[in-house]
Design a protein around this motif. Structure first.
Motif, PDB file in Angstrom:
ATOM      1  N   ILE A 173      -5.392   9.720   1.570  1.00  0.00           N
ATOM      2  CA  ILE A 173      -5.806   9.843   0.167  1.00  0.00           C
ATOM      3  C   ILE A 173      -4.571  10.093  -0.692  1.00  0.00           C
ATOM      4  O   ILE A 173      -3.713  10.899  -0.324  1.00  0.00           O
ATOM      5  CB  ILE A 173      -6.821  11.000   0.023  1.00  0.00           C
TER       6      ILE A 173
ATOM      7  N   ASN B  99      -4.925  15.974   2.839  1.00  0.00           N
ATOM      8  CA  ASN B  99      -5.490  14.683   2.421  1.00  0.00           C
ATOM      9  C   ASN B  99      -5.760  13.707   3.556  1.00  0.00           C
ATOM     10  O   ASN B  99      -5.864  12.519   3.310  1.00  0.00           O
ATOM     11  CB  ASN B  99      -4.543  14.011   1.404  1.00  0.00           C
TER      12      ASN B  99
ATOM     13  N   PHE C  46      -1.943  -2.019  13.724  1.00  0.00           N
ATOM     14  CA  PHE C  46      -1.005  -0.932  13.470  1.00  0.00           C
ATOM     15  C   PHE C  46       0.314  -1.194  14.187  1.00  0.00           C
ATOM     16  O   PHE C  46       0.312  -1.664  15.329  1.00  0.00           O
ATOM     17  CB  PHE C  46      -1.562   0.401  13.974  1.00  0.00           C
TER      18      PHE C  46
ATOM     19  N   GLY D  89       0.844  -1.206   0.000  1.00  0.00           N
ATOM     20  CA  GLY D  89       0.000   0.000   0.000  1.00  0.00           C
ATOM     21  C   GLY D  89       0.874   1.250   0.000  1.00  0.00           C
ATOM     22  O   GLY D  89       1.859   1.321   0.738  1.00  0.00           O
TER      23      GLY D  89
ATOM     24  N   LEU E   3      -9.271   1.449  -1.784  1.00  0.00           N
ATOM     25  CA  LEU E   3     -10.052   1.679  -3.002  1.00  0.00           C
ATOM     26  C   LEU E   3      -9.313   2.647  -3.915  1.00  0.00           C
ATOM     27  O   LEU E   3      -8.740   3.640  -3.447  1.00  0.00           O
ATOM     28  CB  LEU E   3     -11.408   2.269  -2.578  1.00  0.00           C
TER      29      LEU E   3
HETATM   30  C1  BT5 Z   1      -1.511   8.908   2.698  1.00  0.00           C
HETATM   31  O1  BT5 Z   1      -0.173   9.169   2.560  1.00  0.00           O
HETATM   32  O2  BT5 Z   1      -2.162   9.135   3.688  1.00  0.00           O
HETATM   33  C2  BT5 Z   1      -2.137   8.254   1.470  1.00  0.00           C
HETATM   34  C3  BT5 Z   1      -2.609   6.858   1.742  1.00  0.00           C
HETATM   35  C4  BT5 Z   1      -3.376   6.290   0.578  1.00  0.00           C
HETATM   36  C5  BT5 Z   1      -3.697   4.853   0.775  1.00  0.00           C
HETATM   37  C6  BT5 Z   1      -4.597   4.313  -0.305  1.00  0.00           C
HETATM   38  S1  BT5 Z   1      -5.186   2.715   0.054  1.00  0.00           S
HETATM   39  C7  BT5 Z   1      -5.805   2.557  -1.549  1.00  0.00           C
HETATM   40  C8  BT5 Z   1      -4.761   3.171  -2.482  1.00  0.00           C
HETATM   41  N1  BT5 Z   1      -3.755   2.214  -2.865  1.00  0.00           N
HETATM   42  C9  BT5 Z   1      -2.554   2.556  -2.404  1.00  0.00           C
HETATM   43  O3  BT5 Z   1      -1.509   1.889  -2.573  1.00  0.00           O
HETATM   44  N2  BT5 Z   1      -2.631   3.714  -1.700  1.00  0.00           N
HETATM   45  C10 BT5 Z   1      -3.983   4.225  -1.708  1.00  0.00           C
HETATM   46  P1  BT5 Z   1       0.682  10.024   3.592  1.00  0.00           P
HETATM   47  O4  BT5 Z   1       0.007  11.329   3.843  1.00  0.00           O
HETATM   48  O5  BT5 Z   1       2.049  10.032   3.020  1.00  0.00           O
HETATM   49  O6  BT5 Z   1       0.615   9.206   4.928  1.00  0.00           O
HETATM   50  C11 BT5 Z   1       1.380   8.041   5.095  1.00  0.00           C
HETATM   51  C12 BT5 Z   1       1.732   7.948   6.571  1.00  0.00           C
HETATM   52  O7  BT5 Z   1       0.548   7.661   7.320  1.00  0.00           O
HETATM   53  C13 BT5 Z   1       2.700   6.829   6.886  1.00  0.00           C
HETATM   54  O8  BT5 Z   1       4.029   7.251   6.764  1.00  0.00           O
HETATM   55  C14 BT5 Z   1       2.331   6.507   8.342  1.00  0.00           C
HETATM   56  O9  BT5 Z   1       2.904   7.445   9.228  1.00  0.00           O
HETATM   57  C15 BT5 Z   1       0.833   6.736   8.353  1.00  0.00           C
HETATM   58  N3  BT5 Z   1       0.073   5.504   8.072  1.00  0.00           N
HETATM   59  C16 BT5 Z   1       0.435   4.413   7.359  1.00  0.00           C
HETATM   60  N4  BT5 Z   1      -0.559   3.526   7.297  1.00  0.00           N
HETATM   61  C17 BT5 Z   1      -1.586   4.063   8.002  1.00  0.00           C
HETATM   62  C18 BT5 Z   1      -2.894   3.627   8.296  1.00  0.00           C
HETATM   63  N5  BT5 Z   1      -3.395   2.464   7.852  1.00  0.00           N
HETATM   64  N6  BT5 Z   1      -3.668   4.449   9.054  1.00  0.00           N
HETATM   65  C19 BT5 Z   1      -3.232   5.645   9.511  1.00  0.00           C
HETATM   66  N7  BT5 Z   1      -1.998   6.100   9.252  1.00  0.00           N
HETATM   67  C20 BT5 Z   1      -1.179   5.323   8.502  1.00  0.00           C
END
Ligand code: BT5
Length: 280
Positions: free
Chosen positions: A136, A124, A165, A64, A82
């Motif tokens: 997002i 986001n 987590f 992801g 999604l």
């Molecule tokens: C985001 O990046 O928040 C964008 C995430 C998008 C995920 C979706 S899932 C469907 C689609 N397919 C993909 O492969 N991606 C998209 P950013 O702002 O860079 O935040 C990432 C950071 O959030 C990480 O470095 C962690 O600190 C934290 N993190 C990682 N996984 C998490 C989770 N499940 N819930 C909350 N925080 C998380």
């Protein structure tokens, strides 16, 4: 007695298809039990000509993606991963507004299926109780400098337990289940999300970002007036949040000189925590 005669329970994908009342979002729907990244797969479909509205959903992601090379924790069977393919007739400068539009749709979907109060953190993130429950990632595909498609990736922690987590995220990540105390129906949540996404997308195409801004500012009320720092590509900026500009840029009153300042990209940290007293 054997229970072999019991009909099989409908799958997530089957239930979602039955619940969807959208015009084109989620049609077609590609569902995977496990995949590296729904965004990577959707980008491939987009390059091969998939129509706008095509959705890729996985029960689990092994790779992801977050922004800037970060990763998104994607345990199986509990959350939503999604990716939606869009082909908006806009420039690459305007397309990032889809991040903001998606955050509003996620917040409305959370309001619809739960009694929780979501907050948007520019640009986001969607938080509940000061912790991130949604990320997002909008990725553009261009050809000859022209926008061909956008893959709008949305990850929502719906029913994840704390153990899903890693310890370093326990302070800043949560799920709707962990905050609200009850498990939610992922298919119903996804149907609500796609309905809100389609509604806001049509509004955006017809009337532009100004039509989305009031809903965004309503969901980001907790951010407005707060002291923040933004780790922006041009360096760290500190100031008080004034609101959103007409194109989605964050408007700050800069701490150094009191002047208004537009911020186009970056990671926000709220001084004192998003929900007061908590980490952001
Ligand atoms: C985001 O990046 O928040 C964008 C995430 C998008 C995920 C979706 S899932 C469907 C689609 N397919 C993909 O492969 N991606 C998209 P950013 O702002 O860079 O935040 C990432 C950071 O959030 C990480 O470095 C962690 O600190 C934290 N993190 C990682 N996984 C998490 C989770 N499940 N819930 C909350 N925080 C998380």
């Amino acid at each position: 007695m054997s229970d072999a005669a019991e009909p099989p329970r409908p799958t997530f994908a089957e239930t979602l298809s039955q619940l969807l009342t959208t015009r084109s979002f989620g049609k077609p729907l590609h569902f995977f039990s496990t995949i590296d990244s729904t965004n990577v797969y959707a980008a491939r479909l987009a390059r091969e000509g998939a129509s706008a509205g095509t959705v890729v959903i996985a029960d689990e992601q092994t790779g992801g993606k977050g922004r800037l090379g970060r990763s998104w924790i994607s345990p199986p069977g509990v959350n939503l991963y999604l990716s939606l393919i869009l082909r908006p007739p806009v420039t690459t400068a305007v397309a990032p507004q889809l991040n903001l539009l998606a955050a509003v749709a996620v917040a409305d979907a959370i309001l619809e299926v739960s009694s929780l109060t979501p907050s948007i953190k520019w640009p986001n993130d969607v938080l509940v109780d000061g912790k991130k429950v949604c990320g997002i990632l909008a990725e553009m595909q261009t050809g000859a400098g022209v926008l061909q498609s956008v893959v709008l990736g949305i990850g929502v922690n719906v029913n994840a337990p704390l153990s899903a987590f890693p310890p370093e995220l326990h302070d800043k990540a949560s799920s709707l289940f962990l905050v609200g105390g009850c498990m939610l129906d992922r298919a119903a949540f996804t149907a609500a999300l796609l309905t809100h996404l389609e509604k806001f997308y049509v509004l955006w195409l017809e009337q532009g970002f100004l039509a989305i801004r009031p809903a965004w500012e309503r969901h980001a009320a907790a951010l407005i007036g707060r002291d923040i720092t933004v780790a922006a590509p041009e360096g760290t900026i500190a100031g008080v949040v004034l609101g959103l500009d007409s194109d989605g840029a964050l408007l700050l009153q800069e701490r150094n000189d009191g002047m208004p300042r537009r911020v186009l990209a970056g990671d926000v940290t709220v001084i004192g925590g998003y929900a007061r007293g908590e980490q952001s």
